[in-house]
Design a protein around this motif. Structure first.
Motif, PDB file in Angstrom:
ATOM      1  N   PRO A  38       6.773  -9.827  18.245  1.00 37.54           N
ATOM      2  CA  PRO A  38       8.044 -10.562  18.271  1.00 37.54           C
ATOM      3  C   PRO A  38       9.251  -9.662  18.442  1.00 37.54           C
ATOM      4  N   ARG A  39       9.245  -8.463  17.836  1.00 38.33           N
ATOM      5  CA  ARG A  39      10.391  -7.556  17.981  1.00 38.33           C
ATOM      6  C   ARG A  39      10.555  -7.116  19.428  1.00 38.33           C
ATOM      7  N   LEU A  40       9.446  -6.709  20.040  1.00 39.38           N
ATOM      8  CA  LEU A  40       9.532  -6.297  21.445  1.00 39.38           C
ATOM      9  C   LEU A  40       9.886  -7.486  22.334  1.00 39.38           C
ATOM     10  N   ALA A  41       9.432  -8.666  21.975  1.00 40.07           N
ATOM     11  CA  ALA A  41       9.726  -9.841  22.796  1.00 40.07           C
ATOM     12  C   ALA A  41      11.202 -10.176  22.783  1.00 40.07           C
ATOM     13  N   ILE A  42      11.884  -9.911  21.671  1.00 41.87           N
ATOM     14  CA  ILE A  42      13.320 -10.160  21.625  1.00 41.87           C
ATOM     15  C   ILE A  42      14.052  -9.246  22.600  1.00 41.87           C
ATOM     16  N   ILE A  43      13.647  -7.977  22.646  1.00 43.34           N
ATOM     17  CA  ILE A  43      14.258  -7.049  23.612  1.00 43.34           C
ATOM     18  C   ILE A  43      13.964  -7.499  25.036  1.00 43.34           C
ATOM     19  N   SER A  44      12.721  -7.862  25.302  1.00 39.67           N
ATOM     20  CA  SER A  44      12.364  -8.300  26.655  1.00 39.67           C
ATOM     21  C   SER A  44      13.094  -9.585  27.025  1.00 39.67           C
ATOM     22  N   GLY A  45      13.183 -10.510  26.095  1.00 39.43           N
ATOM     23  CA  GLY A  45      13.825 -11.776  26.397  1.00 39.43           C
ATOM     24  C   GLY A  45      15.316 -11.671  26.601  1.00 39.43           C
ATOM     25  N   LEU A  46      15.965 -10.678  25.957  1.00 40.79           N
ATOM     26  CA  LEU A  46      17.412 -10.529  26.088  1.00 40.79           C
ATOM     27  C   LEU A  46      17.822  -9.656  27.262  1.00 40.79           C
ATOM     28  N   LEU A  47      17.001  -8.665  27.611  1.00 42.24           N
ATOM     29  CA  LEU A  47      17.401  -7.700  28.633  1.00 42.24           C
ATOM     30  C   LEU A  47      16.581  -7.786  29.905  1.00 42.24           C
ATOM     31  N   ILE A  48      15.277  -7.845  29.778  1.00 42.94           N
ATOM     32  CA  ILE A  48      14.405  -7.730  30.951  1.00 42.94           C
ATOM     33  C   ILE A  48      14.198  -9.087  31.615  1.00 42.94           C
ATOM     34  N   TYR A  49      14.078 -10.134  30.815  1.00 46.62           N
ATOM     35  CA  TYR A  49      13.901 -11.483  31.360  1.00 46.62           C
ATOM     36  C   TYR A  49      15.019 -12.383  30.831  1.00 46.62           C
ATOM     37  N   PRO A  50      16.269 -12.119  31.238  1.00 43.38           N
ATOM     38  CA  PRO A  50      17.408 -12.852  30.636  1.00 43.38           C
ATOM     39  C   PRO A  50      17.457 -14.314  31.012  1.00 43.38           C
ATOM     40  N   GLU A  51      16.674 -14.744  31.983  1.00 40.23           N
ATOM     41  CA  GLU A  51      16.673 -16.150  32.369  1.00 40.23           C
ATOM     42  C   GLU A  51      15.489 -16.905  31.751  1.00 40.23           C
ATOM     43  N   GLY A  52      14.793 -16.258  30.835  1.00 39.09           N
ATOM     44  CA  GLY A  52      13.634 -16.875  30.209  1.00 39.09           C
ATOM     45  C   GLY A  52      13.996 -17.732  29.016  1.00 39.09           C
ATOM     46  N   PRO A  53      13.061 -17.895  28.083  1.00 38.19           N
ATOM     47  CA  PRO A  53      13.291 -18.790  26.935  1.00 38.19           C
ATOM     48  C   PRO A  53      14.364 -18.301  25.971  1.00 38.19           C
TER      49      PRO A  53
END
Length: 514
Positions: free
Chosen positions: A229-244
């Motif tokens: 979950p911690r890594l997913a927050i970074i990915s969701g905010l920066l790498i996949y900003p159009e995701g969930p």
């Protein structure tokens, strides 16, 4: 002409008859006998015996419903009512005896007792409960007559009654559970599926960059419950900003898992954007480290001993293309309260990644998911592990010799004698039979085990459950630290096993196969 009671006694099936209708006859007879004992007992004079009979009724009804469920799978397998609504239920409700709970709730509602629901909702559910119980009585009567006449076939009235009971049971189950807890809407189910995709993409990226290993995934390491979950927050905010985790949408358009943290996620995104590529890489590595490690200790952790590689930018995210300057780095440390840290600059970056951000909302959001949305997160992570874990290989080289039919010879599977450490000789014998049949042991359901099978320590948020792949029982991490290949179960790669199986049931077999 023989009396009806004598004819019923002569047609009575044998207990050794494996047919389902014969099993139903004795399960139904047991329920009828317990109900008769309860009706003939004065609860005020003997309350202890009354509680004993209630427990017997609960167990006998559960066995009866289990037999009826198997009969429906055999009689009307393609005409069963859809159970897709179960994905809306919280995971903690999806227990093996949920059907028995529904039957008990229907009986309480019909008797005018509202134990778990409001009186108004109970009054609305009472007609459904009455229809369900009447349908169950009809099914029992028809199956009882069928078991006495032709226990090997199912008549059309029996099929029609089973279909009606299955439909009424599904409708009552959905209505009753919806009155107790907030079930997921179709939109929420879709949003959580998007989160599952984000988590899977995060794990694939972490494996590609070396943050995680496939062995950690296959071993279901407890630390991953927090790391992913911690890594997913970074990915969701920066790498996949159009995701969930897109902050361009309103909180109402986000999943209920992350919508309460909308403002915190915006602050986290602003803080992460000032990190350079090296700092972000070091941050992600620190979030994957064990919680007990001290990043400011004199000994450098092995995972960080190598030079930190530069991360190549992903297409949706161009923030890593130009690293920020050192003043921006120091300004970020000042904002996070890590200015006076006496460690070296690299260790300061490590503290920035885990210690500083652990006090900051970043890790707080990820870790609060474990308490505020434990059921949703557990369901999401369970699906993620099913997707990213290595599939069971069925290669021909399974570590043992095969006979002409391609099966493992009996001498190549681990021989399990009656083990004095097993709860009963049947456990060891069953393990030996399962190994000879090359069928994996049946796993103990998570919902039925609240303590470690070895040390009896209770399971908590941090003390997770782990299944031994050799015996199927549930242990804590301390009592299942070993790994071993189980080729007789189609597991040529090392998988988690408990200390008991590793030392007792597998040691002699490993010695013979070397």
């Amino acid at each position: 002409m023989l009396p009806a009671a004598l004819r019923r006694w002569l047609r009575r099936p044998k207990r050794s008859d494996p047919r389902l209708l014969s099993q139903f006859f004795f399960a139904d007879e047991r329920v009828t006998r317990v109900v008769a004992d309860i009706n003939g007992l004065d609860a005020e004079l003997d309350p202890q015996q009354y509680l004993v009979l209630l427990n017997q009724l609960h167990l006998s009804q559960a066995q009866l419903l289990a037999v009826i469920e198997r009969i429906m799978e055999e009689c009307i397998p393609t005409q069963r009512h859809s159970r897709d609504y179960l994905v809306k239920f919280p995971e903690e409700l999806l227990v093996d005896n949920l059907g028995n709970h529904m039957l008990f709730a229907a009986e309480c509602l019909l008797a005018g007792s509202f134990l778990e629901v409001e009186e108004a909702e109970g009054a609305q559910l009472r007609p459904r409960a009455r229809s369900l119980l009447c349908s169950l009585e009809l099914v029992r009567a028809l199956l009882r007559e069928q078991s006495l006449s032709q226990p090997g076939t199912y008549s059309e009235p029996v099929r029609a009654a089973l279909m009606q009971f299955d439909r009424l049971f599904a409708e009552f189950e959905l209505s009753y559970v919806s009155s107790l807890v907030a079930v997921k809407s179709p939109d929420e189910i879709y949003r959580q599926q998007e989160i599952i995709v984000l988590f899977c993409e995060t794990v694939e990226r972490a494996l590609r960059l070396g943050y995680l290993t496939q062995e950690m995934i296959d071993g279901y390491e407890p630390l991953l419950m927090f790391t992913i979950p911690r890594l997913a927050i970074i990915s969701g905010l920066l790498i996949y900003p159009e995701g969930p985790l897109s902050l361009e949408r309103s909180p109402e358009q986000m999943s209920r898992v992350f919508s309460p943290f909308y403002n915190l996620l915006m602050k986290i995104r602003d803080l992460l954007r000032v990190l350079s590529a090296e700092e972000l890489c070091l941050l992600e590595r620190s979030l994957c480290a064990a919680e007990a490690e001290d990043p400011c200790s004199s000994v450098t952790p092995p995972a960080w001993g190598e030079a930190v590689p530069r991360v190549a930018p992903h297409t949706p995210w161009g923030l890593l293309e130009s690293p920020h300057t050192t003043p921006a780095h120091h300004s970020l440390m000042g904002r996070l309260g890590a200015v006076d840290n006496p460690c070296t600059e690299r260790h300061v970056a490590v503290c920035l990644g885990r210690d500083a951000l652990s006090s900051h909302p970043h890790a707080g959001v990820a870790d609060q998911l474990q308490t505020n949305f434990a059921s949703d997160l557990r369901s999401i992570l369970k699906t993620v592990f099913k997707i990213v874990a290595s599939p069971a290989e069925t290669s021909e080289e399974t570590g043992g010799s095969k006979n002409e039919d391609g099966d493992l010879c009996a001498g190549d599977v681990p021989h399990v004698a009656d083990c004095p450490l097993c709860p009963s000789p049947r456990d060891a014998t069953g393990l030996r039979r399962a190994a000879g049949a090359r069928s994996r042991p049946e796993w103990v359901p998570d919902s039925t085990c609240s303590h470690c099978s070895a040390c009896r320590a209770p399971f908590t948020l941090l003390r997770r459950r782990h299944h031994c792949r050799s015996c199927g029982k549930i242990f804590c991490a301390r009592c299942s630290p070993h790994t071993a290949a189980l080729p007789h179960y189609g597991q040529p790669r090392p998988v988690r096993v408990c200390t008991h199986c590793h030392a007792t049931h597998l040691s002699s077999w490993r010695t013979r196969t070397r």
